[in-house]
Design a protein around this motif. Structure first.
Motif, short mmCIF file in Angstrom:
data_model
loop_
_atom_site.label_atom_id
_atom_site.label_comp_id
_atom_site.label_asym_id
_atom_site.label_seq_id
_atom_site.Cartn_x
_atom_site.Cartn_y
_atom_site.Cartn_z
N SER A 1 0.85 -1.19 0.00
CA SER A 1 0.00 0.00 0.00
C SER A 1 0.88 1.24 0.00
O SER A 1 1.68 1.44 0.92
CB SER A 1 -0.91 -0.01 1.24
OG SER A 1 -1.64 1.19 1.34
N THR A 2 0.76 2.07 -1.04
CA THR A 2 1.63 3.24 -1.19
C THR A 2 0.82 4.54 -1.18
O THR A 2 -0.38 4.52 -1.47
CB THR A 2 2.41 3.15 -2.51
OG1 THR A 2 1.49 3.09 -3.59
CG2 THR A 2 3.32 1.94 -2.53
N PRO A 3 1.48 5.68 -0.86
CA PRO A 3 2.89 5.87 -0.53
C PRO A 3 3.20 5.36 0.88
O PRO A 3 2.36 5.48 1.78
CB PRO A 3 3.07 7.40 -0.60
CG PRO A 3 1.72 7.94 -0.24
CD PRO A 3 0.73 6.97 -0.82
N THR A 4 4.41 4.84 1.04
CA THR A 4 4.77 4.25 2.32
C THR A 4 6.27 4.05 2.41
O THR A 4 7.03 4.43 1.51
CB THR A 4 4.01 2.93 2.51
OG1 THR A 4 4.04 2.54 3.88
CG2 THR A 4 4.60 1.81 1.64
N PHE A 5 6.69 3.42 3.48
CA PHE A 5 8.08 3.06 3.74
C PHE A 5 8.61 2.24 2.58
O PHE A 5 8.05 1.20 2.23
CB PHE A 5 8.11 2.26 5.04
CG PHE A 5 9.46 1.83 5.54
CD1 PHE A 5 10.55 2.69 5.52
CD2 PHE A 5 9.63 0.57 6.07
CE1 PHE A 5 11.78 2.30 6.00
CE2 PHE A 5 10.85 0.15 6.57
CZ PHE A 5 11.93 1.01 6.54
N SER A 6 9.71 2.68 1.98
CA SER A 6 10.17 2.07 0.73
C SER A 6 10.81 0.70 0.93
O SER A 6 10.95 -0.06 -0.03
CB SER A 6 11.18 2.99 0.04
OG SER A 6 12.35 3.16 0.84
N PHE A 7 11.15 0.36 2.16
CA PHE A 7 11.92 -0.88 2.36
C PHE A 7 11.11 -2.13 2.06
O PHE A 7 11.68 -3.16 1.72
CB PHE A 7 12.47 -0.95 3.79
CG PHE A 7 13.43 -2.10 4.00
CD1 PHE A 7 14.69 -2.07 3.44
CD2 PHE A 7 13.04 -3.23 4.71
CE1 PHE A 7 15.56 -3.14 3.59
CE2 PHE A 7 13.91 -4.30 4.88
CZ PHE A 7 15.17 -4.25 4.32
#
Length: 352
Positions: A111-117
């Motif tokens: 689910s984006t935008p979010t933590f890219s890792f």
């Protein structure tokens, strides 16, 4: 020899780090930098955590307990009778869960935008990343997200979300769990700063993992301790996939000590809630509501990168959100720091 590097790293950037306080200080000739870029707890670890870590150093010549048993027991005393696994930061837990259930080429939903890792870790294990955009207000559409999860073994959902700060209601998470066939990793790194509790969902759903960290509310970011609530069926397979002796004994002891000392936790929560309100009232740009120890700010007509540079020149280090997948280039994320840091930030952002 560069031909040996995997394609996913040869032509793409890795995790995007904020500037260091030392770099900002040297660049602008500032002695004291307000460090508001990394969502750290500005207070030091509790005395109980420091004492436990110091004692553990005396036995650092021995390998740590492979299951971090003392820490797991401390987690049960703190949270209740759940199943727990540990890792080197929540990042380590995320990687191990992916390694446990995802085959190369299979889909991992984010689910984006979010933590890219989440996406970076999935790519590192050869998975195919499927990004599902949030609504315009950054809320999650449960039906759309669950629909995108059809056929996927694993999906990631962050609540409170990094960097937007908003939470997904527990009933919406439960709707997703009811519709999913795969495993949902619910990242709760910042949930201690909210009034939301997802833990009871573990009693009703065997396709849920709740990730937590000791880096934020417990002020142990430098010791890299992550853990997760897991369903009973997953626990033995997680341990098979985990790196041996990953969590060191000093970090595990400090985490167990911190869990036994609730006073600093209450104080940190009160501090964060008070300053979130002040930021909302005193910052002259739109501040998004947040359940975390940071806020996201719409800085347009500046870009996030431009705002970071101007604030750095005023001795304030914040995070540009341009590197977050699915987010525009005109946002910054600002952590709640010490009182003097927060005051300096408000003064600096009014100047720009």
């Amino acid at each position: 020899m560069r031909r040996l590097v995997r394609a996913c790293y040869a032509g793409a950037a890795g995790y995007s780090y904020a500037k260091s306080a030392g770099d900002v200080a040297r660049e602008h000739g500032i002695d004291r930098v307000a460090r508001l870029a990394s969502n750290e707890n500005p207070r030091p670890p509790s005395s109980a955590a420091i004492e436990a870590a110091t004692a553990a150093l005396r036995e650092a010549n021995r390998y740590p307990d492979t299951r971090a048993s003392a820490l797991v027991e401390a987690l049960r005393r703190y949270h209740g009778d759940y199943r727990f696994v540990t890792g080197v930061g929540m990042d380590g837990v995320i990687e191990t869960v992916i390694r446990t259930v995802v085959e190369p080429g299979e889909a991992v939903v984010v689910s984006t935008p979010t933590f890219s890792f989440y996406g970076l870790a999935a790519l590192a294990h050869g998975a195919r990343v499927v990004n599902v955009p949030r609504r315009e207000d950054f809320s999650v559409d449960p039906a759309a997200f669950a629909g995108a999860c059809r056929g996927a073994k694993l999906a990631f959902l962050c609540s409170p979300n990094n960097p937007t700060g908003n939470s997904v209601p527990p009933e919406a998470v439960e709707e997703i769990l009811d519709r999913m066939e795969g495993l949902l990793f619910l990242d709760n790194a910042y949930v201690d700063f909210s009034e939301i509790d997802y833990r009871l969902l573990m009693r009703r759903h065997e396709n849920l993992v709740i990730g937590r960290t000791m880096s934020k509310i417990f002020a142990l970011a430098g010791l890299r301790v992550g853990y997760a609530f897991v369903p009973e069926w997953l626990e033995p397979f997680y341990h098979r996939a985990a790196t041996p002796f990953a969590l060191n004994s000093v970090s595990a002891a400090a985490a167990a000590g911190a869990l036994a000392d609730a006073g600093p936790v209450r104080e940190a929560c009160d501090h964060v809630r008070r300053w979130r309100q002040r930021f909302a009232e005193e910052v002259p740009f739109p501040v998004f509501p947040s359940d975390a120890n940071f806020v996201m700010i719409d800085i347009k007509p500046l870009t996030g990168d431009e705002a970071v540079e101007r604030l750095a020149a005023n001795g304030v280090l914040v995070r540009s959100c341009t590197s977050f997948p699915g987010l525009g280039d005109h946002y910054i994320r600002v952590s709640i720091g010490e009182d003097w840091e927060n005051v300096r930030f408000i003064e600096a952002i009014r100047r720009i």
